[in-house]
Design an enzyme around this catalytic site. Structure first.
Site, PDB file in Angstrom:
ATOM      1  N   HIS A  32       4.734  -3.637  -2.524  1.00 33.40           N
ATOM      2  CA  HIS A  32       4.605  -2.209  -2.250  1.00 33.40           C
ATOM      3  C   HIS A  32       4.545  -1.432  -3.554  1.00 33.40           C
ATOM      4  O   HIS A  32       5.222  -1.796  -4.518  1.00 33.40           O
ATOM      5  CB  HIS A  32       5.809  -1.708  -1.421  1.00 33.40           C
ATOM      6  CG  HIS A  32       5.534  -0.448  -0.690  1.00 33.40           C
ATOM      7  ND1 HIS A  32       5.618   0.782  -1.291  1.00 33.40           N
ATOM      8  CD2 HIS A  32       5.160  -0.224   0.588  1.00 33.40           C
ATOM      9  CE1 HIS A  32       5.310   1.706  -0.405  1.00 33.40           C
ATOM     10  NE2 HIS A  32       5.024   1.130   0.739  1.00 33.40           N
ATOM     11  N   ASP A  58       4.795  -3.765   7.160  1.00 36.65           N
ATOM     12  CA  ASP A  58       3.758  -4.391   7.975  1.00 36.65           C
ATOM     13  C   ASP A  58       3.992  -5.880   8.228  1.00 36.65           C
ATOM     14  O   ASP A  58       3.254  -6.496   8.982  1.00 36.65           O
ATOM     15  CB  ASP A  58       2.388  -4.202   7.310  1.00 36.65           C
ATOM     16  CG  ASP A  58       2.004  -2.735   7.213  1.00 36.65           C
ATOM     17  OD1 ASP A  58       2.324  -1.997   8.158  1.00 36.65           O
ATOM     18  OD2 ASP A  58       1.413  -2.332   6.205  1.00 36.65           O
TER      19      ASP A  58
HETATM   20  N1  CMC Z   1       1.067 -11.242  -2.785  1.00 36.84           N
HETATM   21  C1  CMC Z   1       0.983 -11.849  -3.982  1.00 36.84           C
HETATM   22  N2  CMC Z   1       1.065 -11.190  -5.156  1.00 36.84           N
HETATM   23  C2  CMC Z   1       1.236  -9.871  -5.105  1.00 36.84           C
HETATM   24  C3  CMC Z   1       1.342  -9.182  -3.894  1.00 36.84           C
HETATM   25  C4  CMC Z   1       1.248  -9.920  -2.698  1.00 36.84           C
HETATM   26  N3  CMC Z   1       1.325  -9.312  -1.529  1.00 36.84           N
HETATM   27  N4  CMC Z   1       1.500  -7.856  -4.152  1.00 36.84           N
HETATM   28  C5  CMC Z   1       1.494  -7.738  -5.477  1.00 36.84           C
HETATM   29  N5  CMC Z   1       1.331  -8.938  -6.057  1.00 36.84           N
HETATM   30  C6  CMC Z   1       1.281  -9.224  -7.502  1.00 36.84           C
HETATM   31  C7  CMC Z   1      -0.106  -8.993  -8.070  1.00 36.84           C
HETATM   32  O1  CMC Z   1      -0.894 -10.144  -7.988  1.00 36.84           O
HETATM   33  C8  CMC Z   1       0.217  -8.596  -9.484  1.00 36.84           C
HETATM   34  O2  CMC Z   1       0.525  -9.766 -10.201  1.00 36.84           O
HETATM   35  P1  CMC Z   1       0.152  -9.906 -11.770  1.00 36.84           P
HETATM   36  O3  CMC Z   1       0.901  -8.812 -12.451  1.00 36.84           O
HETATM   37  O4  CMC Z   1       0.612 -11.284 -12.111  1.00 36.84           O
HETATM   38  O5  CMC Z   1      -1.330  -9.719 -11.840  1.00 36.84           O
HETATM   39  C9  CMC Z   1       1.502  -7.799  -9.347  1.00 36.84           C
HETATM   40  O6  CMC Z   1       2.115  -8.273  -8.159  1.00 36.84           O
HETATM   41  C10 CMC Z   1       1.282  -6.291  -9.231  1.00 36.84           C
HETATM   42  O7  CMC Z   1       0.304  -6.065  -8.228  1.00 36.84           O
HETATM   43  P2  CMC Z   1      -0.482  -4.664  -8.046  1.00 36.84           P
HETATM   44  O8  CMC Z   1      -1.560  -4.862  -7.044  1.00 36.84           O
HETATM   45  O9  CMC Z   1      -0.840  -4.090  -9.373  1.00 36.84           O
HETATM   46  O10 CMC Z   1       0.687  -3.773  -7.502  1.00 36.84           O
HETATM   47  P3  CMC Z   1       0.541  -2.546  -6.548  1.00 36.84           P
HETATM   48  O11 CMC Z   1       1.718  -1.716  -6.756  1.00 36.84           O
HETATM   49  O12 CMC Z   1      -0.789  -1.884  -6.661  1.00 36.84           O
HETATM   50  O13 CMC Z   1       0.590  -3.318  -5.123  1.00 36.84           O
HETATM   51  C11 CMC Z   1       0.075  -3.423  -2.834  1.00 36.84           C
HETATM   52  C12 CMC Z   1       0.869  -2.724  -3.945  1.00 36.84           C
HETATM   53  C13 CMC Z   1       0.655  -2.983  -1.496  1.00 36.84           C
HETATM   54  C14 CMC Z   1      -1.400  -3.002  -2.921  1.00 36.84           C
HETATM   55  C15 CMC Z   1       0.181  -4.955  -3.000  1.00 36.84           C
HETATM   56  O14 CMC Z   1       1.536  -5.351  -3.016  1.00 36.84           O
HETATM   57  C16 CMC Z   1      -0.582  -5.716  -1.924  1.00 36.84           C
HETATM   58  O15 CMC Z   1      -1.804  -5.903  -2.050  1.00 36.84           O
HETATM   59  N6  CMC Z   1       0.121  -6.171  -0.844  1.00 36.84           N
HETATM   60  C17 CMC Z   1      -0.515  -6.858   0.261  1.00 36.84           C
HETATM   61  C18 CMC Z   1      -1.114  -5.847   1.215  1.00 36.84           C
HETATM   62  C19 CMC Z   1      -0.052  -5.112   2.003  1.00 36.84           C
HETATM   63  O16 CMC Z   1       0.873  -5.709   2.546  1.00 36.84           O
HETATM   64  N7  CMC Z   1      -0.201  -3.778   2.093  1.00 36.84           N
HETATM   65  C20 CMC Z   1       0.728  -2.919   2.843  1.00 36.84           C
HETATM   66  C21 CMC Z   1       1.477  -2.036   1.935  1.00 36.84           C
HETATM   67  S1  CMC Z   1       2.804  -1.143   2.718  1.00 36.84           S
HETATM   68  C22 CMC Z   1       2.031   0.047   3.681  1.00 36.84           C
HETATM   69  C23 CMC Z   1       2.798   1.316   3.797  1.00 36.84           C
HETATM   70  O17 CMC Z   1       3.817   1.560   3.136  1.00 36.84           O
HETATM   71  O18 CMC Z   1       2.380   2.127   4.592  1.00 36.84           O
END
Ligand code: CMC
Length: 378
Positions: A259, A314
């Site tokens: 998240h 989720d």
């Molecule tokens: N599985 C594996 N690795 C992950 C995941 C995951 N779900 N989420 C983040 N990471 C890793 C990512 O690969 C990165 O690693 P590195 O630094 O080694 O490259 C690091 O964590 C940071 O990732 P980011 O994408 O820069 O972080 P973010 O803050 O943009 O991510 C996110 C937030 C929600 C987009 C991401 O965690 C994700 O894609 N999750 C899966 C989709 C999901 O479940 N979305 C629902 C979010 S909650 C909805 C709501 O609150 O309404």
């Protein structure tokens, strides 16, 4: 002059709010000061509607007024129902929702008015139940059904959707899910609604804007994606192999994990997990998915916990929706059904208290001035 571009508007404060407080480090979520756990345990979605729109939990008389407006407002113009039922059954559910709200925007086009904004928001929330229930009914080849007045919004919605009286446990779980997804500060969909409201576009059109942003897989679609993983895994015995192949070796993202704001366990995920567990105890199919999810959660936390990546809301919500009888294609619409209150509360707060046209700038990095050449010379 050095100008900084904030990609994704990250860390840009777009407004102040008295609605939702998130502490992403300690995993705390509060609506108007009330902890999410207390609201799920002791309040109803109707009480939350009053809290979010009017600022305080309602007394008995105020609650009855909210329920009265809801029960009188389930009807929608005939064109909304006929359009939903004229669409091919394989249409995307959120696309159908955008269409329905587009029709409401065309027919009503209400103007902003402090004296009526909040009551209109309650009416819109009632109509969202009608639209959502009938998207399911149209896609399942059933006949239209308008929700009927009942003790609760959750009950009216479930009864209209499935055409039968829901159990108390189902009503309570639906109510909890409505509360859990109500608001989350200013994610992409709420920001889209705010941008539309800043032009003083009408509330229905603001919801179309919000739905357009919600539809994308990076926002509203995660519950569907998380549950699809459990279906793909198929049995708890297959969970470790799947995790190793897909997530560790395949480097796919584990859906329902991670998240932008929470760096610990999302407090909503804990509540959804408890609800999912209670359905799993009574239903073998739900139990299968629950056990898969629990195993994947353990593997996910062991692998990603050190990077502060934990289950988000989720991860388990899809199991609750599945237990209530919803097909996967409805999960994002159920998110929208609940979030419409957050969208409306935010745009009313913005328009009534801090209105200003949202009009950011872009930094030009294209070519310098060039001589125009007629087409024959190019
Ligand atoms: N599985 C594996 N690795 C992950 C995941 C995951 N779900 N989420 C983040 N990471 C890793 C990512 O690969 C990165 O690693 P590195 O630094 O080694 O490259 C690091 O964590 C940071 O990732 P980011 O994408 O820069 O972080 P973010 O803050 O943009 O991510 C996110 C937030 C929600 C987009 C991401 O965690 C994700 O894609 N999750 C899966 C989709 C999901 O479940 N979305 C629902 C979010 S909650 C909805 C709501 O609150 O309404």
């Amino acid at each position: 002059m050095s100008v900084e571009v904030s990609r994704g508007l990250e860390n840009v404060i777009i407004k102040t709010t008295g609605l939702t407080y998130i502490d992403g480090i300690n995993g705390i979520l509060r609506y108007r000061g009330y902890d999410i756990n207390d609201l799920v345990n002791y309040a109803s979605y109707e009480e939350l509607i009053h809290l979010m729109l009017y600022g305080e939990l309602p007394n008995r008389q105020q609650l009855n007024q909210i329920k009265g407006i809801i029960n009188e407002s389930f009807e929608v113009p005939e064109q909304v129902i006929s359009t939903i039922f004229s669409m091919p059954r394989n249409c995307d559910a959120i696309g159908m929702m955008e269409t329905a709200f587009g029709i409401l925007a065309s027919i009503y086009d209400p103007k902003w008015n402090r004296a009526t904004n909040k009551e209109l928001a309650v009416q819109i929330i009632a109509k969202t139940a009608t639209i959502t229930a009938n998207i399911y009914r149209a896609k399942e080849g059933l006949k239209p059904k308008i929700p009927e007045p009942s003790e609760s919004y959750a009950e009216s919605f479930l009864a209209a959707t499935f055409g039968k009286k829901p159990t108390q446990e189902e009503i309570k779980a639906m109510d909890a899910s409505l509360i859990l997804y109500t608001d989350h500060e200013v994610p992409a969909s709420t920001t889209a609604a705010l941008v539309a409201s800043s032009t003083l576009s009408d509330m229905y059109s603001c919801i179309v804007a919000a739905l357009a942003a919600l539809k994308g897989p990076l926002h509203g679609g995660a519950a569907e994606e998380a549950f699809k993983q459990f279906v793909e895994i198929g049995s708890v015995e297959n969970a470790d192999k799947w995790f190793e192949e897909k997530i560790i070796k395949g480097k796919s993202r584990l859906m329902g994990f991670g998240h932008r704001v929470y760096k610990t366990y999302d407090p909503r995920a804990k509540i959804f997990k408890t609800l999912a567990k209670s359905f799993a105890e009574k239903n073998e199919n739900v139990k299968k998915y629950y056990e898969i999810a629990e195993r994947i959660e353990k593997l996910g936390v062991d692998t990603f916990g050190s990077k502060h990546i934990y289950p988000n809301t989720d991860f388990y919500s899809g199991i609750v929706f599945y237990a209530l009888g919803f097909p996967i294609y409805m999960f994002t619409s159920l998110f929208a059904l609940s979030r419409v209150l957050g969208w409306l509360a935010h745009i009313i707060e913005y328009v009534e208290e801090q209105h200003r046209l949202i009009r950011p700038r872009a930094l030009y990095i294209g070519p310098e001035k060039r001589e125009f050449k007629p087409i024959e010379l190019r």
